[in-house]
Motif scaffolding. Structure first.
Motif, PDB file in Angstrom:
ATOM      1  N   VAL A  78      49.862  70.798  57.496  1.00  0.00           N
ATOM      2  CA  VAL A  78      49.533  69.380  57.335  1.00  0.00           C
ATOM      3  C   VAL A  78      50.331  68.528  58.321  1.00  0.00           C
ATOM      4  CG1 VAL A  78      49.706  67.420  55.741  1.00  0.00           C
ATOM      5  CG2 VAL A  78      48.778  69.608  54.948  1.00  0.00           C
ATOM      6  N   VAL A  79      51.597  68.878  58.544  1.00  0.00           N
ATOM      7  CA  VAL A  79      52.427  68.134  59.495  1.00  0.00           C
ATOM      8  C   VAL A  79      51.875  68.277  60.905  1.00  0.00           C
ATOM      9  CG1 VAL A  79      54.704  68.131  60.600  1.00  0.00           C
ATOM     10  CG2 VAL A  79      54.528  68.143  58.119  1.00  0.00           C
ATOM     11  N   ALA A  80      51.374  69.459  61.249  1.00  0.00           N
ATOM     12  CA  ALA A  80      50.867  69.696  62.601  1.00  0.00           C
ATOM     13  C   ALA A  80      49.486  69.087  62.819  1.00  0.00           C
ATOM     14  CB  ALA A  80      50.812  71.188  62.881  1.00  0.00           C
ATOM     15  N   LEU A  81      48.736  68.848  61.760  1.00  0.00           N
ATOM     16  CA  LEU A  81      47.356  68.370  61.896  1.00  0.00           C
ATOM     17  C   LEU A  81      47.228  67.035  62.634  1.00  0.00           C
ATOM     18  CD1 LEU A  81      44.470  69.136  61.278  1.00  0.00           C
ATOM     19  CD2 LEU A  81      44.694  67.966  59.087  1.00  0.00           C
ATOM     20  N   PRO A  82      48.017  66.018  62.309  1.00  0.00           N
ATOM     21  CA  PRO A  82      47.879  64.766  63.070  1.00  0.00           C
ATOM     22  C   PRO A  82      48.148  64.955  64.565  1.00  0.00           C
ATOM     23  CG  PRO A  82      49.147  64.369  61.093  1.00  0.00           C
ATOM     24  CD  PRO A  82      48.955  65.851  61.196  1.00  0.00           C
ATOM     25  N   GLY A  83      49.131  65.745  64.912  1.00  0.00           N
ATOM     26  CA  GLY A  83      49.418  65.997  66.317  1.00  0.00           C
ATOM     27  C   GLY A  83      48.254  66.687  67.002  1.00  0.00           C
ATOM     28  N   LEU A  84      47.632  67.611  66.294  1.00  0.00           N
ATOM     29  CA  LEU A  84      46.467  68.298  66.855  1.00  0.00           C
ATOM     30  C   LEU A  84      45.313  67.326  67.058  1.00  0.00           C
ATOM     31  CD1 LEU A  84      45.046  70.916  67.675  1.00  0.00           C
ATOM     32  CD2 LEU A  84      44.440  71.227  65.271  1.00  0.00           C
ATOM     33  N   VAL A  85      45.074  66.466  66.083  1.00  0.00           N
ATOM     34  CA  VAL A  85      43.994  65.475  66.198  1.00  0.00           C
ATOM     35  C   VAL A  85      44.250  64.543  67.384  1.00  0.00           C
ATOM     36  CG1 VAL A  85      42.934  63.481  65.071  1.00  0.00           C
ATOM     37  CG2 VAL A  85      43.348  65.581  63.768  1.00  0.00           C
ATOM     38  N   ILE A  86      45.488  64.092  67.545  1.00  0.00           N
ATOM     39  CA  ILE A  86      45.812  63.205  68.669  1.00  0.00           C
ATOM     40  C   ILE A  86      45.547  63.917  69.992  1.00  0.00           C
ATOM     41  CG2 ILE A  86      47.731  62.065  69.868  1.00  0.00           C
ATOM     42  CD1 ILE A  86      48.861  61.439  67.051  1.00  0.00           C
ATOM     43  N   GLN A  87      45.940  65.180  70.096  1.00  0.00           N
ATOM     44  CA  GLN A  87      45.718  65.925  71.341  1.00  0.00           C
ATOM     45  C   GLN A  87      44.226  66.124  71.624  1.00  0.00           C
ATOM     46  OE1 GLN A  87      47.841  66.942  73.805  1.00  0.00           O
ATOM     47  NE2 GLN A  87      49.222  65.593  72.675  1.00  0.00           N
ATOM     48  N   VAL A  88      43.447  66.419  70.603  1.00  0.00           N
ATOM     49  CA  VAL A  88      42.011  66.594  70.799  1.00  0.00           C
ATOM     50  C   VAL A  88      41.365  65.278  71.211  1.00  0.00           C
ATOM     51  CG1 VAL A  88      39.836  67.115  69.605  1.00  0.00           C
ATOM     52  CG2 VAL A  88      41.817  68.595  69.278  1.00  0.00           C
ATOM     53  N   LEU A  89      41.734  64.196  70.551  1.00  0.00           N
ATOM     54  CA  LEU A  89      41.182  62.891  70.907  1.00  0.00           C
ATOM     55  C   LEU A  89      41.579  62.493  72.325  1.00  0.00           C
ATOM     56  CD1 LEU A  89      41.623  60.896  67.573  1.00  0.00           C
ATOM     57  CD2 LEU A  89      39.509  61.842  68.538  1.00  0.00           C
ATOM     58  N   THR A  90      42.784  62.843  72.743  1.00  0.00           N
ATOM     59  CA  THR A  90      43.229  62.563  74.102  1.00  0.00           C
ATOM     60  C   THR A  90      42.376  63.332  75.113  1.00  0.00           C
ATOM     61  OG1 THR A  90      45.481  62.198  73.318  1.00  0.00           O
ATOM     62  CG2 THR A  90      45.214  62.599  75.662  1.00  0.00           C
ATOM     63  N   SER A 144      51.600  60.406  72.136  1.00  0.00           N
ATOM     64  CA  SER A 144      51.263  61.701  72.730  1.00  0.00           C
ATOM     65  C   SER A 144      52.482  62.615  72.785  1.00  0.00           C
ATOM     66  CB  SER A 144      50.695  61.514  74.133  1.00  0.00           C
ATOM     67  OG  SER A 144      49.467  60.837  74.067  1.00  0.00           O
ATOM     68  N   ALA A 145      53.623  62.056  73.145  1.00  0.00           N
ATOM     69  CA  ALA A 145      54.846  62.865  73.196  1.00  0.00           C
ATOM     70  C   ALA A 145      55.213  63.367  71.805  1.00  0.00           C
ATOM     71  CB  ALA A 145      55.983  62.049  73.791  1.00  0.00           C
ATOM     72  N   PHE A 153      39.319  64.043  74.779  1.00  0.00           N
ATOM     73  CA  PHE A 153      38.014  63.389  74.828  1.00  0.00           C
ATOM     74  C   PHE A 153      38.076  61.960  75.373  1.00  0.00           C
ATOM     75  CE2 PHE A 153      36.912  66.657  71.603  1.00  0.00           C
ATOM     76  CZ  PHE A 153      35.889  67.273  72.322  1.00  0.00           C
ATOM     77  N   GLY A 154      39.236  61.558  75.890  1.00  0.00           N
ATOM     78  CA  GLY A 154      39.333  60.275  76.561  1.00  0.00           C
ATOM     79  C   GLY A 154      39.979  59.160  75.771  1.00  0.00           C
ATOM     80  N   ALA A 155      40.383  59.388  74.531  1.00  0.00           N
ATOM     81  CA  ALA A 155      41.046  58.331  73.761  1.00  0.00           C
ATOM     82  C   ALA A 155      42.421  58.079  74.374  1.00  0.00           C
ATOM     83  CB  ALA A 155      41.189  58.747  72.307  1.00  0.00           C
ATOM     84  N   SER A 156      42.831  56.841  74.353  1.00  0.00           N
ATOM     85  CA  SER A 156      44.148  56.527  74.923  1.00  0.00           C
ATOM     86  C   SER A 156      45.080  56.068  73.805  1.00  0.00           C
ATOM     87  CB  SER A 156      44.035  55.456  76.002  1.00  0.00           C
ATOM     88  OG  SER A 156      43.557  54.252  75.454  1.00  0.00           O
ATOM     89  N   PHE A 157      46.264  56.570  73.852  1.00  0.00           N
ATOM     90  CA  PHE A 157      47.302  56.241  72.884  1.00  0.00           C
ATOM     91  C   PHE A 157      48.543  55.846  73.664  1.00  0.00           C
ATOM     92  CE2 PHE A 157      44.651  59.405  70.707  1.00  0.00           C
ATOM     93  CZ  PHE A 157      44.387  58.752  69.517  1.00  0.00           C
ATOM     94  N   PRO A 158      49.462  55.138  73.017  1.00  0.00           N
ATOM     95  CA  PRO A 158      50.736  54.878  73.686  1.00  0.00           C
ATOM     96  C   PRO A 158      51.413  56.216  74.041  1.00  0.00           C
ATOM     97  CG  PRO A 158      50.542  53.558  71.699  1.00  0.00           C
ATOM     98  CD  PRO A 158      49.370  54.497  71.718  1.00  0.00           C
TER      99      PRO A 158
END
Length: 127
Positions: free
Chosen positions: A38-50, A61-62, A52-57
């Protein structure tokens, strides 16, 4: 190596294996592994969205990379350490089960032989 040293090492191996097997088979350990996922899931989602072109601060990402790396390492270490321990435990259970089966067979075989001998002693008229 002296026999005593081998016995000491084997005793340590047995104690560690038994304790780690009990830990690996506990529901607490299961929930710990679920929490790691569960802790790793948000990080994985952020990486996948990145991807696909999503931009985050930059810090998001770090942070997500750190979470993924930490989860990957912890789960890999858990798998590398726990799987052999659980296999060792399964091997012990199998050896014990085989010994019980052999003892049960010997007892049943001995009981059958005694019954046959008793029936041979019974006179024909009593049958």
């Amino acid at each position: 190596m002296a026999t005593h040293a081998k016995d000491v090492i084997q005793d340590i191996d047995t104690r560690v294996s038994d304790r780690l097997s009990a830990l690996g088979a506990s529901m607490s350990f299961f929930w710990f592994c679920v929490a790691l996922d569960v802790v790793a899931l948000p990080g994985l989602v952020i990486q996948v969205l990145t991807l696909f072109g999503a931009s985050f601060p930059h810090w998001v990402s770090a942070l997500s990379v750190l979470v993924i790396v930490a989860a990957f390492l912890s789960q890999t270490v858990i798998q590398l350490l726990m799987l052999p321990v659980l296999q060792n435990s399964a091997n012990k259970v199998q050896v014990h089960s085989e010994a019980v089966a052999e003892a049960t067979y010997r007892n049943a075989d001995a009981a059958e032989k005694m019954l046959v001998e008793l029936l041979k002693r019974v006179p024909e008229e009593a049958k």
